[in-house]
Motif scaffolding. Sequence first.
Motif: not given
Length: 353
Positions: A149, A167, A183-185, A247
């Motif tokens: 992250e 982002d 936020i997710s990645n 995140t």
Amino acid sequence: MSFDKHILITGGAGFIGSHVVRRMLIQYPNYLVVNLDALTYAGNLENLRDMEDLPNYRFVKGNICDAALVTTLFEENQIDTVIHLAAESHVDRSITDPLAFVQTNVMGTATLLNAARQYWGGDYAGKLFYHVSTDEVYGSLGETGFFYEDTAYDPRSPYSASKAGSDHLVMAFFHTYHLPVIISNCSNNYGPNHFPEKLIPLSIHNILQKKPLPIYGKGENVRDWLYVIDHASAIDTILHRGKIGETYNIGGHNEWTNIDLIRLLCRLMDEKLGQDTGSSEQLITYVKDRAGHDLRYAIDATKLKDELGWVPSVTFEEGLSRTIDWYLANPEWLAHVTSGDYLNYYEAQYSRR
Ligand code: NAD
Ligand code: TYD
């Protein structure tokens, strides 16, 4: 009817978005889901045909860059939660048409953030802006190491740069206005409803058509694959239990070189189609490499596992097998997508209402 949450999902007619819409509608009949999608070439309402008459579902055809429309949707539906997936998503298209990516991914995200900020007016109790992003913002790995992250952003394609920009805007709204964001990645997804321009659905389609399977360069680039239904379950977990301002990386510890992946796919396709082993592999064709082709992506998803207890539910072989089964069971979907007929579905379906 009163609802426990009023969710605006953007890009809900696309690949991942359609699974998120489906999951929300099925798991949470007490949530209102408003799906805002421009129905670009990647948006396909056939993905949600069996959902469209549910009383807690509304579809709106429109562009996330249209500030007036977005504001109206917030007001009319008393939106308290946004799950933002709408984007231009294909790296190869971003190489030929980068400005479309800046427009939707950067300007569109800014427009949504601003509308949320203005509509919520600083009253952030029970509100959330959830931004769905990609691991590609972190750049390209060498042969070892993972994306965490706190890995520095280092995007290298117009697609990943525009997602990185989005982002940064999300975090800027968090720091500047205290807008409640997460936020997710996530790593590369695969599964049902995947448009056949990306590696796995393109290859399934081409095997069925006995067309060449184009492998860029030497096929040694590595991607970390996650079943799309697991991505939707991770989004559900993070939406309900994630911490504001954080995140989360999402991935399945599932790295494959492109060539090994395509060989596995060919073997499974031969089995399922009752063909001689090796028939599909003969279609493999090495082609010119993608410009600026990132070598390797690999996600470390320990934070999501340790803090929220999420792990993927299927192995890659199982997920790939289910994906192939879905394409074999839905030849109409594939035919409509490749002929362009799916673009007529909106008119046919919604002009009647
Ligand atoms: P997709 O291309 O299949 O779907 C995108 C959807 O957004 C389509 O329905 C399209 O019509 C809609 N859309 C595009 N521009 C729009 C606009 N201006 N206004 C309204 N709607 C618009 O994409 P996907 O693969 O489902 O990806 C969804 C999200 O997840 C994206 O934000 C992407 O960056 C992210 N993501 C994708 C992957 C992946 O492997 N596919 C992995 C990680 C993250
Ligand atoms: P893709 O599915 O486009 O996803 P991304 O570029 O976002 O990772 O591509 C996955 C990998 O497969 C990537 O390394 C590029 C490669 N690739 C091919 O070799 N041939 C193809 O026809 C496509 C579409 C991709």
